[in-house]
Design an enzyme around this catalytic site. Structure first.
Site, PDB file in Angstrom:
ATOM      1  N   ARG A  86       0.850  -1.199   0.000  1.00 30.18           N
ATOM      2  CA  ARG A  86       0.000   0.000   0.000  1.00 30.18           C
ATOM      3  C   ARG A  86       0.877   1.238   0.000  1.00 30.18           C
ATOM      4  NH1 ARG A  86      -5.505  -0.640   2.152  1.00 30.18           N
ATOM      5  NH2 ARG A  86      -5.568  -2.681   3.157  1.00 30.18           N
ATOM      6  N   GLY A 121       5.236  -8.351  -1.432  1.00 34.20           N
ATOM      7  CA  GLY A 121       6.288  -9.348  -1.226  1.00 34.20           C
ATOM      8  C   GLY A 121       5.837 -10.754  -1.539  1.00 34.20           C
ATOM      9  N   GLY A 143     -25.477  -9.067   7.187  1.00 32.04           N
ATOM     10  CA  GLY A 143     -24.662  -9.521   8.315  1.00 32.04           C
ATOM     11  C   GLY A 143     -24.754  -8.573   9.500  1.00 32.04           C
ATOM     12  N   GLU A 169     -29.715 -10.753   8.641  1.00 41.09           N
ATOM     13  CA  GLU A 169     -28.751 -11.609   9.352  1.00 41.09           C
ATOM     14  C   GLU A 169     -29.187 -13.063   9.242  1.00 41.09           C
ATOM     15  OE1 GLU A 169     -25.743 -11.660  11.037  1.00 41.09           O
ATOM     16  OE2 GLU A 169     -26.274 -13.775  11.313  1.00 41.09           O
ATOM     17  N   VAL A 173     -29.333 -14.470   2.646  1.00 41.18           N
ATOM     18  CA  VAL A 173     -29.290 -13.676   1.411  1.00 41.18           C
ATOM     19  C   VAL A 173     -28.907 -14.590   0.247  1.00 41.18           C
ATOM     20  CG1 VAL A 173     -28.049 -11.831   0.227  1.00 41.18           C
ATOM     21  CG2 VAL A 173     -28.845 -11.487   2.571  1.00 41.18           C
ATOM     22  N   ALA A 211     -21.221  -7.523   4.853  1.00 41.60           N
ATOM     23  CA  ALA A 211     -20.409  -7.628   6.087  1.00 41.60           C
ATOM     24  C   ALA A 211     -20.600  -9.019   6.670  1.00 41.60           C
ATOM     25  CB  ALA A 211     -20.844  -6.549   7.077  1.00 41.60           C
ATOM     26  N   ARG A 229     -14.563 -12.133   7.018  1.00 38.96           N
ATOM     27  CA  ARG A 229     -13.329 -11.924   6.264  1.00 38.96           C
ATOM     28  C   ARG A 229     -12.577 -13.251   6.145  1.00 38.96           C
ATOM     29  NH1 ARG A 229     -11.885  -6.655   5.627  1.00 38.96           N
ATOM     30  NH2 ARG A 229      -9.674  -7.162   5.477  1.00 38.96           N
ATOM     31  N   HIS A 233     -15.648   7.872  42.344  1.00 35.74           N
ATOM     32  CA  HIS A 233     -17.027   8.278  42.131  1.00 35.74           C
ATOM     33  C   HIS A 233     -17.049   9.726  41.646  1.00 35.74           C
ATOM     34  CE1 HIS A 233     -21.320   8.661  42.682  1.00 35.74           C
ATOM     35  NE2 HIS A 233     -21.111   9.801  43.325  1.00 35.74           N
TER      36      HIS A 233
HETATM   37  P1  NAI Z   1     -18.659 -11.114  11.553  1.00 39.52           P
HETATM   38  O1  NAI Z   1     -18.173 -12.512  11.538  1.00 39.52           O
HETATM   39  O2  NAI Z   1     -18.536 -10.281  12.776  1.00 39.52           O
HETATM   40  O3  NAI Z   1     -20.215 -11.086  11.149  1.00 39.52           O
HETATM   41  C1  NAI Z   1     -20.690 -11.640   9.944  1.00 39.52           C
HETATM   42  C2  NAI Z   1     -22.192 -11.855  10.081  1.00 39.52           C
HETATM   43  O4  NAI Z   1     -22.743 -12.153   8.812  1.00 39.52           O
HETATM   44  C3  NAI Z   1     -22.527 -13.002  11.010  1.00 39.52           C
HETATM   45  O5  NAI Z   1     -23.457 -12.559  11.949  1.00 39.52           O
HETATM   46  C4  NAI Z   1     -23.093 -14.060  10.041  1.00 39.52           C
HETATM   47  O6  NAI Z   1     -24.065 -14.881  10.662  1.00 39.52           O
HETATM   48  C5  NAI Z   1     -23.697 -13.178   8.946  1.00 39.52           C
HETATM   49  N1  NAI Z   1     -23.891 -13.840   7.655  1.00 39.52           N
HETATM   50  C6  NAI Z   1     -23.020 -14.674   7.030  1.00 39.52           C
HETATM   51  N2  NAI Z   1     -23.554 -15.063   5.838  1.00 39.52           N
HETATM   52  C7  NAI Z   1     -24.758 -14.457   5.692  1.00 39.52           C
HETATM   53  C8  NAI Z   1     -25.792 -14.459   4.668  1.00 39.52           C
HETATM   54  N3  NAI Z   1     -25.671 -15.184   3.543  1.00 39.52           N
HETATM   55  N4  NAI Z   1     -26.910 -13.713   4.862  1.00 39.52           N
HETATM   56  C9  NAI Z   1     -27.032 -12.983   6.005  1.00 39.52           C
HETATM   57  N5  NAI Z   1     -26.097 -12.951   6.994  1.00 39.52           N
HETATM   58  C10 NAI Z   1     -24.971 -13.672   6.841  1.00 39.52           C
HETATM   59  O7  NAI Z   1     -17.943 -10.426  10.284  1.00 39.52           O
HETATM   60  P2  NAI Z   1     -17.762  -8.901   9.877  1.00 39.52           P
HETATM   61  O8  NAI Z   1     -18.713  -8.037  10.613  1.00 39.52           O
HETATM   62  O9  NAI Z   1     -17.788  -8.900   8.395  1.00 39.52           O
HETATM   63  O10 NAI Z   1     -16.315  -8.579  10.390  1.00 39.52           O
HETATM   64  C11 NAI Z   1     -15.198  -9.281   9.824  1.00 39.52           C
HETATM   65  C12 NAI Z   1     -14.100  -9.444  10.829  1.00 39.52           C
HETATM   66  O11 NAI Z   1     -13.520  -8.205  11.139  1.00 39.52           O
HETATM   67  C13 NAI Z   1     -14.584 -10.076  12.115  1.00 39.52           C
HETATM   68  O12 NAI Z   1     -13.710 -11.096  12.483  1.00 39.52           O
HETATM   69  C14 NAI Z   1     -14.543  -8.949  13.102  1.00 39.52           C
HETATM   70  O13 NAI Z   1     -14.229  -9.401  14.402  1.00 39.52           O
HETATM   71  C15 NAI Z   1     -13.467  -8.032  12.541  1.00 39.52           C
HETATM   72  N6  NAI Z   1     -13.783  -6.670  12.912  1.00 39.52           N
HETATM   73  C16 NAI Z   1     -13.624  -6.286  14.201  1.00 39.52           C
HETATM   74  C17 NAI Z   1     -13.977  -5.033  14.613  1.00 39.52           C
HETATM   75  C18 NAI Z   1     -13.847  -4.674  16.039  1.00 39.52           C
HETATM   76  O14 NAI Z   1     -13.105  -5.335  16.757  1.00 39.52           O
HETATM   77  N7  NAI Z   1     -14.548  -3.669  16.528  1.00 39.52           N
HETATM   78  C19 NAI Z   1     -14.520  -4.043  13.686  1.00 39.52           C
HETATM   79  C20 NAI Z   1     -14.691  -4.573  12.366  1.00 39.52           C
HETATM   80  C21 NAI Z   1     -14.321  -5.828  12.012  1.00 39.52           C
END
Ligand code: NAI
Length: 462
Positions: A35, A115, A176, A199, A233, A266, A269, A441
């Site tokens: 990048r 790389g 998601g 979801e 979906v 979403a 990943r 407090h």
């Molecule tokens: P996620 O694994 O948190 O959520 C994906 C959701 O999509 C799940 O609830 C799943 O049941 C749903 N899903 C899967 N296929 C589907 C379908 N065909 N139709 C409808 N729903 C479906 O994944 P997300 O939100 O994409 O995040 C990716 C990664 O990035 C995660 O491992 C997350 O922990 C990380 N991340 C962490 C953050 C944080 O720590 N605050 C912020 C953003 C991402």
């Protein structure tokens, strides 16, 4: 070409932290990044920009809903989307430049380009082949695509496109109800979009404590996100700049369509290891495409290690950072270690959601006797003053020994509050240890102490 003790491939939180720790430990280190800026997904198109938009949109919500109540009268602010994106971009720039400064300070060479590993002990960047005694793969992850839904980053977007939309959509569909879906969904709901979340599971944020899931869903609905659970979906089609998303309700197999200006995919990943040449090198992968390592982050090829989203475990920046530190220490001959039982997870919505350790559901399925101490932010004076009394702190402790096994918070600053419980868990503390610690407090932290008290004789303020 210079010979290095370590070449780290990837400069996300796992890679850049690893490179800095290696340099601190006296190892001649380089980091490969293709990048234009350092920091990987997290700093460029993930954690940091999303937090800027969460912050800005929360300020708007406060102005619209709470300023008047506090006697702050006047015209409510309107959204200048280009300025908001410029603020987000500036935040990214400050952070990525910060890493560049740290690299210079620690005398880490930034090898610019993508790389690959043509052979053990070699890293190729462009036409140059660099020699390294140790190579660390820290290449992170990429969006997992959904069959029938093609991301164009215009109408159907990943989190990357969602951070840079041309305009705020009228209607947005989020596929998601996980971390990304709810963080970015709540941003656009606050900015005025009609947000519909589809979801697959029967709960939001699968894997969280069930009581937190129920409260979280209600709060998100109160903020205007419409939630359809149990929705698989099937496809998304774009015509004349508008998308139609087709989903099937798992309860009765009925098929439904929903239209949107923007669709955010979403659904998780996947490890990003494309172009590294792992196949030719013979690096073993798991059946989920992650780089397989032993407990010391070593792959099956001598001198090649892997960390972060590219290997199994939660895809979290701080898990990658800890692994980056640990592998640097291991390479330097020290005993690097990560305690996977105490890795907090935070969702940066308002209110925030934070958890660490076991959920009640985990403990029930383990057959472990436990007690749950819970305290609502309704009993916390500071939260009430700040219009932030939705939510609770729950601490789970062993029924016999009182040792803290897990904690789940939904409420103000949950992502900060969780850390006193993490430290307590690292030290093997009992709930009583937290309960007997003086908490200032009025602070949100008092709710943590009250939940710890609730594991014993009971909280004071409920
Ligand atoms: P996620 O694994 O948190 O959520 C994906 C959701 O999509 C799940 O609830 C799943 O049941 C749903 N899903 C899967 N296929 C589907 C379908 N065909 N139709 C409808 N729903 C479906 O994944 P997300 O939100 O994409 O995040 C990716 C990664 O990035 C995660 O491992 C997350 O922990 C990380 N991340 C962490 C953050 C944080 O720590 N605050 C912020 C953003 C991402």
């Amino acid at each position: 070409m210079a010979d290095y003790d370590v070449i780290v491939i990837g400069s996300g939180p796992g890679g850049y932290v690893c490179a800095i720790r290696c340099a601190q430990l006296g190892l001649k280190t380089a980091c490969v990044e293709g990048r234009e800026t350092l920091g990987g997904t997290c700093l460029n198109v993930g954690c940091i920009p999303s937090k800027a938009l969460l912050h800005a949109s929360h300020q708007l919500h406060e102005a619209q809903h709470n300023f008047g109540k506090m006697g702050l009268k006047g015209k409510s602010p309107s959204v200048d989307w280009d300025q908001m994106k410029a603020y987000k971009q500036d935040t990214i720039g400050q952070n990525t430049k910060g890493i560049e400064f740290l690299f210079k300070k620690n005398k880490i060479d930034w090898l610019k380009g993508w790389g690959s590993i043509p052979a053990a002990g070699q890293v190729k960047v462009g036409d140059d082949v660099h020699k390294a005694k140790n190579i660390v793969i820290a290449t992170g992850s990429d969006v997992a695509t959904l069959p029938g839904v093609e991301i164009d980053e215009e109408v159907i977007v990943s989190s990357t496109g969602a951070l840079d939309l041309k305009k705020i959509p009228n209607d947005m569909v989020v596929i998601g109800a996980g971390v990304i879906g709810l963080e970015l969904g709540s941003v656009y709901a606050r900015l005025g979009s009609n947000v519909s979340v589809l979801e697959f599971a029967e709960t939001v944020t699968p894997g969280q404590d069930a009581e937190v899931q129920r409260t979280f869903k209600k709060i998100m609905e109160k903020q205007g996100l419409s939630m359809t659970l149990g929705a698989a979906v099937q496809s998304a089609e774009v015509k004349n700049g508008k998308a139609t998303v087709t989903y099937k309700l798992r309860s009765d197999d009925s098929t439904h369509d929903i239209k949107a200006d923007t669709v955010l995919v979403a659904t998780g990943r996947k490890p990003f290891v494309d172009g590294l040449g792992l196949d030719a090198l013979g690096i073993a992968l798991t059946d989920r495409g992650q780089v397989a390592t032993d407990k010391r982050y070593a792959t099956n090829v001598a001198g090649v290690y892997a960390i972060g989203d590219a290997i199994p475990g939660p895809m979290l920046a701080h898990k990658a950072e800890d692994e980056g530190m640990a592998v640097a220490e291991i390479i330097a001959g020290q005993a690097g270690h990560v305690n996977y039982d105490v890795i907090p997870g935070v969702i940066y919505t308002h209110p925030e959601v934070a958890s660490v350790g076991k959920t009640e559901e985990d403990l029930k399925s383990d057959g472990r006797a436990y007690k749950a101490g819970k305290f609502s932010f309704m009993g916390n004076g500071r939260a009430k003053a700040n219009f932030a009394a939705d939510g609770f702190v729950k601490i789970l402790a062993d029924a016999e020994t009182d040792r803290i096994l897990g904690a789940h918070i939904i409420g103000p600053a949950a992502g900060d509050l969780i850390h006193e419980i993490c430290v307590a868990m690292e030290f093997g503390a009992a709930a009583e240890d937290l309960a007997r610690t003086c908490h200032a407090h009025p602070t949100y932290s008092e709710a943590v102490r009250e939940a710890a008290l609730a594991c014993g004789d009971g909280p004071i303020h409920s």
